[in-house]
Enzyme design. Structure first.
Site, short mmCIF file in Angstrom:
data_model
loop_
_atom_site.label_atom_id
_atom_site.label_comp_id
_atom_site.label_asym_id
_atom_site.label_seq_id
_atom_site.Cartn_x
_atom_site.Cartn_y
_atom_site.Cartn_z
N GLY A 286 0.77 -1.25 0.00
CA GLY A 286 0.00 0.00 0.00
C GLY A 286 0.80 1.29 0.00
O GLY A 286 0.30 2.32 -0.44
N GLU B 42 4.11 3.87 6.27
CA GLU B 42 2.88 3.07 6.16
C GLU B 42 1.83 3.86 5.38
O GLU B 42 1.79 5.08 5.45
CB GLU B 42 2.32 2.81 7.56
CG GLU B 42 2.65 1.45 8.13
CD GLU B 42 1.79 0.32 7.58
OE1 GLU B 42 1.31 0.42 6.43
OE2 GLU B 42 1.63 -0.67 8.29
N ASP B 43 0.95 3.13 4.70
CA ASP B 43 -0.16 3.80 4.03
C ASP B 43 -1.20 4.27 5.05
O ASP B 43 -1.59 5.43 5.08
CB ASP B 43 -0.80 2.87 2.97
CG ASP B 43 -1.14 1.47 3.51
OD1 ASP B 43 -0.91 1.20 4.71
OD2 ASP B 43 -1.62 0.63 2.72
N ARG C 226 -5.61 0.65 -6.42
CA ARG C 226 -4.34 1.24 -5.97
C ARG C 226 -3.91 2.39 -6.87
O ARG C 226 -3.19 3.29 -6.47
CB ARG C 226 -3.22 0.20 -5.97
CG ARG C 226 -3.37 -0.90 -4.94
CD ARG C 226 -2.05 -1.65 -4.82
NE ARG C 226 -2.19 -2.96 -4.22
CZ ARG C 226 -2.25 -3.20 -2.91
NH1 ARG C 226 -2.20 -2.21 -2.05
NH2 ARG C 226 -2.37 -4.43 -2.46
N PHE D 147 -13.85 2.41 5.04
CA PHE D 147 -12.86 1.69 4.24
C PHE D 147 -12.51 2.52 3.01
O PHE D 147 -13.36 2.82 2.18
CB PHE D 147 -13.39 0.32 3.84
CG PHE D 147 -12.29 -0.55 3.31
CD1 PHE D 147 -11.41 -1.18 4.18
CD2 PHE D 147 -12.10 -0.71 1.94
CE1 PHE D 147 -10.36 -1.96 3.70
CE2 PHE D 147 -11.06 -1.49 1.45
CZ PHE D 147 -10.19 -2.11 2.34
N VAL D 148 -11.25 2.93 2.93
CA VAL D 148 -10.84 3.84 1.86
C VAL D 148 -9.90 3.14 0.88
O VAL D 148 -9.20 2.19 1.23
CB VAL D 148 -10.16 5.11 2.44
CG1 VAL D 148 -11.15 5.91 3.27
CG2 VAL D 148 -8.93 4.77 3.28
N LYS E 85 -6.31 6.17 11.14
CA LYS E 85 -7.73 5.90 11.44
C LYS E 85 -7.83 5.62 12.93
O LYS E 85 -7.99 4.48 13.36
CB LYS E 85 -8.14 4.66 10.65
CG LYS E 85 -9.52 4.71 10.08
CD LYS E 85 -9.93 3.34 9.62
CE LYS E 85 -9.89 3.13 8.15
NZ LYS E 85 -10.37 1.77 7.77
N ASP F 113 -5.83 -0.61 -1.51
CA ASP F 113 -6.59 -1.47 -2.39
C ASP F 113 -7.81 -2.09 -1.72
O ASP F 113 -7.95 -2.06 -0.49
CB ASP F 113 -5.71 -2.63 -2.88
CG ASP F 113 -5.52 -3.70 -1.79
OD1 ASP F 113 -5.22 -3.31 -0.65
OD2 ASP F 113 -5.70 -4.89 -2.08
N ASP G 83 -4.69 1.48 11.14
CA ASP G 83 -6.11 1.25 11.41
C ASP G 83 -6.22 0.70 12.84
O ASP G 83 -6.23 1.46 13.81
CB ASP G 83 -6.61 0.28 10.33
CG ASP G 83 -8.07 -0.06 10.41
OD1 ASP G 83 -8.81 0.66 11.09
OD2 ASP G 83 -8.50 -1.05 9.79
P1 5GP Z 1 -4.02 -2.39 10.95
O1 5GP Z 1 -3.15 -3.56 11.31
O2 5GP Z 1 -3.57 -1.08 11.52
O3 5GP Z 1 -5.47 -2.67 11.28
O4 5GP Z 1 -4.05 -2.29 9.39
C1 5GP Z 1 -3.00 -1.97 8.63
C2 5GP Z 1 -3.21 -2.37 7.19
O5 5GP Z 1 -4.57 -2.71 6.91
C3 5GP Z 1 -2.89 -1.21 6.28
O6 5GP Z 1 -1.52 -1.18 5.98
C4 5GP Z 1 -3.77 -1.51 5.09
O7 5GP Z 1 -3.11 -2.38 4.21
C5 5GP Z 1 -4.99 -2.18 5.66
N1 5GP Z 1 -6.08 -1.22 5.87
C6 5GP Z 1 -6.53 -0.73 7.05
N2 5GP Z 1 -7.55 0.14 6.85
C7 5GP Z 1 -7.73 0.18 5.51
C8 5GP Z 1 -8.63 0.92 4.66
O8 5GP Z 1 -9.47 1.72 5.07
N3 5GP Z 1 -8.49 0.70 3.32
C9 5GP Z 1 -7.59 -0.17 2.79
N4 5GP Z 1 -7.56 -0.27 1.47
N5 5GP Z 1 -6.72 -0.86 3.56
C10 5GP Z 1 -6.80 -0.68 4.90
#
Ligand code: 5GP
Length: 197
Positions: A59, A114-115, A180, A167-168, A146, A174, A118
């Site tokens: 991402g 990081e992208d 992407r 969810f973006v 987020k 993606d 969450d």
């Molecule tokens: P976390 O472990 O913080 O929950 O999530 C990290 C990863 O989940 C991000 O690097 C991303 O790949 C994916 N992710 C989390 N939220 C989103 C979202 O809103 N959209 C997308 N496309 N990916 C997300």
């Protein structure tokens, strides 16, 4: 909103992918301006530190590409690939390293790029993993934060934008491998992923 979105991107983005979005969250211009600011801030903070930027695949690829080009100093780039989501839109909490770094980070000033953060589960795992490799310093730069979705407290040192709990997709983010390549970030219509579940 969708019409405005399509008009703004009418040369490439009419129909197709954009029909799956309910709104544009961040335009291409907004992203470019903020990424430029972040790059200049990082460049100022890392003078003579020869930082190593670690992009988390997949991402972060557009973000890190734009970010490093806004950083006017000597630096290096490496990548890690991790998997936490699979095809779903909620975190499993299980993180696997699919590709590790090519370089040692011992004694280096490392910036994880990081992208989106969450739940924080991926970043927490990565941070703890990288910390054991004894970098001189370890900071995190995320394009989107987020916060409302957090399950693990993690420190994000450089944040591009705060992101609502939706969810973006776009600009590297993606859903099932798609979207992407959108140059902006938008909210995916829930029907799109509910239909696929
Ligand atoms: P976390 O472990 O913080 O929950 O999530 C990290 C990863 O989940 C991000 O690097 C991303 O790949 C994916 N992710 C989390 N939220 C989103 C979202 O809103 N959209 C997308 N496309 N990916 C997300």
């Amino acid at each position: 909103m969708l019409r405005a979105m399509n008009e703004a991107n009418s040369d490439v983005w009419t129909g197709g992918l954009t029909n799956d979005l309910s709104q544009v969250l961040l335009s291409e211009a907004q992203i470019a301006a903020r990424v430029g600011q972040l790059g200049r801030q990082l460049a100022a903070d890392y003078v003579e530190k020869d930082p190593l930027l670690v992009g988390i695949l997949s991402g972060s690829f557009p973000f890190i590409a734009d970010l490093v080009r806004a950083m006017n100093l000597a630096l290096e780039v490496d990548f890690m690939a991790v998997s936490s989501y699979g095809d779903r839109t909620s975190s499993s909490g299980v993180v696997r390293i699919l590709k590790d770094l090519n370089t040692s980070i011992a004694g280096r000033h490392v910036i994880v790029v990081e992208d989106i953060v969450d739940t924080g589960l991926t970043l927490h795992y990565l941070y703890e993993n990288l910390r054991t490799r004894q970098p001189a310093s370890l900071k995190v730069c995320a394009l989107l934060d987020k916060r409302e979705a957090r399950k693990r407290e993690v420190e994000v040192d450089y944040v591009g934008f705060h992101c609502p709990n939706e969810f973006v997709v776009g600009y590297g983010l993606d859903y099932r491998g798609r979207y992407r390549n959108l140059p902006f970030i938008g909210v995916l219509r829930p029907e799109v992923y509910r239909k696929a579940e």
